[in-house]
Enzyme design. Structure first.
Site, PDB file in Angstrom:
ATOM      1  N   TRP A  28       0.830  -1.205   0.000  1.00  0.00           N
ATOM      2  CA  TRP A  28       0.000   0.000   0.000  1.00  0.00           C
ATOM      3  C   TRP A  28       0.867   1.257   0.000  1.00  0.00           C
ATOM      4  CZ3 TRP A  28      -0.244  -4.044   3.371  1.00  0.00           C
ATOM      5  CH2 TRP A  28       0.401  -3.900   4.594  1.00  0.00           C
ATOM      6  N   ARG A  29       2.169   1.087   0.242  1.00  0.00           N
ATOM      7  CA  ARG A  29       3.061   2.245   0.160  1.00  0.00           C
ATOM      8  C   ARG A  29       3.609   2.411  -1.248  1.00  0.00           C
ATOM      9  NH1 ARG A  29       6.869   1.929   5.607  1.00  0.00           N
ATOM     10  NH2 ARG A  29       5.269   2.628   7.063  1.00  0.00           N
ATOM     11  N   GLU A  41      -5.008   0.704   6.443  1.00  0.00           N
ATOM     12  CA  GLU A  41      -5.017   1.195   7.833  1.00  0.00           C
ATOM     13  C   GLU A  41      -6.054   0.459   8.676  1.00  0.00           C
ATOM     14  OE1 GLU A  41      -3.035   2.979   9.531  1.00  0.00           O
ATOM     15  OE2 GLU A  41      -1.752   3.645   7.903  1.00  0.00           O
ATOM     16  N   LEU A  84      -8.790 -12.520   9.858  1.00  0.00           N
ATOM     17  CA  LEU A  84      -8.200 -11.255  10.336  1.00  0.00           C
ATOM     18  C   LEU A  84      -8.772 -10.853  11.696  1.00  0.00           C
ATOM     19  CD1 LEU A  84      -7.892  -8.663   7.407  1.00  0.00           C
ATOM     20  CD2 LEU A  84      -6.090  -9.448   8.928  1.00  0.00           C
ATOM     21  N   GLY A  85      -9.987 -11.322  11.984  1.00  0.00           N
ATOM     22  CA  GLY A  85     -10.609 -10.988  13.267  1.00  0.00           C
ATOM     23  C   GLY A  85     -11.174  -9.578  13.299  1.00  0.00           C
ATOM     24  N   TYR A  86     -11.816  -9.247  14.412  1.00  0.00           N
ATOM     25  CA  TYR A  86     -12.420  -7.918  14.585  1.00  0.00           C
ATOM     26  C   TYR A  86     -13.261  -7.558  13.353  1.00  0.00           C
ATOM     27  CZ  TYR A  86      -8.927  -7.741  18.259  1.00  0.00           C
ATOM     28  OH  TYR A  86      -8.153  -8.031  19.343  1.00  0.00           O
ATOM     29  N   TYR A 124      -6.950   8.603  14.700  1.00  0.00           N
ATOM     30  CA  TYR A 124      -5.694   8.101  14.140  1.00  0.00           C
ATOM     31  C   TYR A 124      -5.840   7.786  12.652  1.00  0.00           C
ATOM     32  CZ  TYR A 124      -2.393   4.801  12.409  1.00  0.00           C
ATOM     33  OH  TYR A 124      -1.493   4.192  11.576  1.00  0.00           O
ATOM     34  N   ASP A 142      -0.646   6.569  16.946  1.00  0.00           N
ATOM     35  CA  ASP A 142      -1.060   5.235  17.401  1.00  0.00           C
ATOM     36  C   ASP A 142      -0.168   4.818  18.580  1.00  0.00           C
ATOM     37  OD1 ASP A 142       1.363   4.622  16.278  1.00  0.00           O
ATOM     38  OD2 ASP A 142       0.604   3.082  14.913  1.00  0.00           O
ATOM     39  N   CYS A 196      12.222   1.316  18.245  1.00  0.00           N
ATOM     40  CA  CYS A 196      11.845   1.703  19.609  1.00  0.00           C
ATOM     41  C   CYS A 196      10.790   0.710  20.112  1.00  0.00           C
ATOM     42  CB  CYS A 196      11.317   3.140  19.609  1.00  0.00           C
ATOM     43  SG  CYS A 196      11.231   3.832  21.261  1.00  0.00           S
ATOM     44  N   CYS A 204      18.350   1.138  20.905  1.00  0.00           N
ATOM     45  CA  CYS A 204      18.805   2.540  20.882  1.00  0.00           C
ATOM     46  C   CYS A 204      20.071   2.702  20.042  1.00  0.00           C
ATOM     47  CB  CYS A 204      19.030   3.034  22.303  1.00  0.00           C
ATOM     48  SG  CYS A 204      17.534   2.891  23.312  1.00  0.00           S
TER      49      CYS A 204
HETATM   50 FE1  SF4 Z   1      13.450   4.686  21.504  1.00  0.00          FE
HETATM   51 FE2  SF4 Z   1      15.996   4.290  22.243  1.00  0.00          FE
HETATM   52 FE3  SF4 Z   1      15.418   5.714  20.069  1.00  0.00          FE
HETATM   53 FE4  SF4 Z   1      14.913   6.687  22.475  1.00  0.00          FE
HETATM   54  S1  SF4 Z   1      16.899   6.195  21.642  1.00  0.00           S
HETATM   55  S2  SF4 Z   1      13.550   6.745  20.692  1.00  0.00           S
HETATM   56  S3  SF4 Z   1      14.296   4.850  23.578  1.00  0.00           S
HETATM   57  S4  SF4 Z   1      15.016   3.528  20.389  1.00  0.00           S
END
Ligand code: SF4
Length: 355
Positions: A28-29, A41, A84-86, A124, A142, A196, A204
């Site tokens: 879809w992108r 979405e 897919l559910g829901y 959203y 989200d 993240c 990180c």
């Molecule tokens: Fe997330 Fe770590 Fe990036 Fe901070 S540094 S946004 S905690 S992945």
């Protein structure tokens, strides 16, 4: 020390450069458009990207535009959604398509404000469609985005609080780059989904905004985000029956309201039946008899948002059909009747017994 506003304003540069290199490839992108963005979405709500790919391709082949979706028979729609559910998502999607045909002359509205008026489109989703498909500089916040923001800004607010979501969205709105709002929103979502990560596992070392991230600087990334504890799920015990008569499987329609509303299911008793005698008694209550032994199959459970089904299962060949149920043959089951994934555990048994 940077203010929160400065910290947010410093995100788009490194985030977009990372997105240009690392964006996840999604059908879809690569071929965007309002209808495709909308369908994707809705499918992606509570479902992983990898699981959605195949469903999305099938859906687009069968219902390539908003007009086709608006006029599709419900059984076809639910069959395309099977697993897919829901399912209320699918029904609302179709209601939305019908509204677009009736009120907007078949043209999907191009602002978040108008999109929000369509059934099944919340804050959203409206933000995602408006920014990705129409280039409107609006946020799309989200769970992934909330997690990133909680960490970048080192905030202890409860991210399940609707007020927090709204306020953070407004702060984000001020820094959305007007030339690439859709990419910015998708970059934040991708960052949350691939770098993240939740449950104390952010990468990180690979993060393009690590220099802007206050939680990382304070070594608090594992503690955030804060979420209030959810209520435990209600456990519901059920005994389902895999009943076959001359190669046809018994299905019944669920009530129009509540869990899996209006969908087909295996007939069931709303309790655990202890043994074959109790199961045979239930069959008799439905006006059925089984000349052979009732067979106990493996138990299964299925987890919904607020309820967990713990299911026992008995299988039997019945001597007759009961008018209480629909009796469907193999072809009908494959093409016309959508059986929710709650019954997936017995799919092989069903196929074997319908031969
Ligand atoms: Fe997330 Fe770590 Fe990036 Fe901070 S540094 S946004 S905690 S992945």
């Amino acid at each position: 020390m940077m203010t929160d506003g400065e910290r947010l304003a410093a995100l788009p540069g490194p985030l977009l450069a990372w997105y240009d290199r690392c964006a996840r490839e999604m059908p879809w992108r690569t071929q965007p458009g309002p209808y495709r963005t909308w369908v994707s979405e809705i499918m992606l709500q509570q479902t992983r990207v990898e699981a959605v790919r195949e469903y999305f391709a099938r859906f687009m082949d069968a219902l390539p535009d908003v007009a086709a979706l608006a006029r599709a028979p419900e059984e076809q729609l639910l069959k395309l959604w099977e697993g897919l559910g829901y399912y209320s998502r699918a029904r609302n999607l179709q209601k939305g398509a019908r509204t677009v045909m009736e009120r907007y002359g078949g043209v999907i509205p191009g602002t978040a404000e108008e999109l929000r008026k369509l059934p099944g489109i919340g804050e959203y989703t409206a933000g995602a469609i408006a920014s990705i498909a129409f280039g409107e500089a609006v946020p799309a916040v989200d769970g992934n985005v909330l997690r990133v923001l909680a960490r970048v800004l080192n905030r202890d607010d409860d991210i399940l609080d609707a007020g927090v979501k709204r306020r953070w969205g407004e702060e984000l709105r001020k820094v959305i780059p007007p030339e690439r709002p859709g990419d910015f929103n998708q970059a934040l979502m991708d960052l949350g989904a691939t770098v993240c990560l939740p449950n104390g596992a952010p990468k990180c070392g690979e993060c393009p905004v690590a220099r802007q991230c206050l939680a990382h600087a304070c070594a608090r990334e594992q503690e955030l985000p804060v979420k209030t504890a959810k209520k435990p799920r209600r456990i519901q015990e059920r005994t389902v029956f895999l009943l076959v008569c001359r190669g046809k499987l018994a299905l019944r329609r669920r009530p129009d309201r509540g869990l899996l509303a209006g969908l087909w299911e295996l007939p069931a008793a709303e309790e655990h039946l202890e043994d074959e005698t109790e199961a045979a008694r239930q069959l008799a209550a439905w006006g059925l008899s089984a000349p052979d032994r009732l067979e106990r199959l493996d138990d299964a459970k299925h987890i919904f948002t607020h309820v967990e089904w713990r299911m026992r299962c008995y299988a039997a060949r019945t001597a007759e059909e009961s008018p209480l149920f629909a009796w469907v043959d193999r072809k009908e089951l494959e093409t016309a009747y959508a059986l929710p994934s709650a019954f997936q555990a017995w799919r092989k048994e069903i196929a074997a017994r319908m031969r």
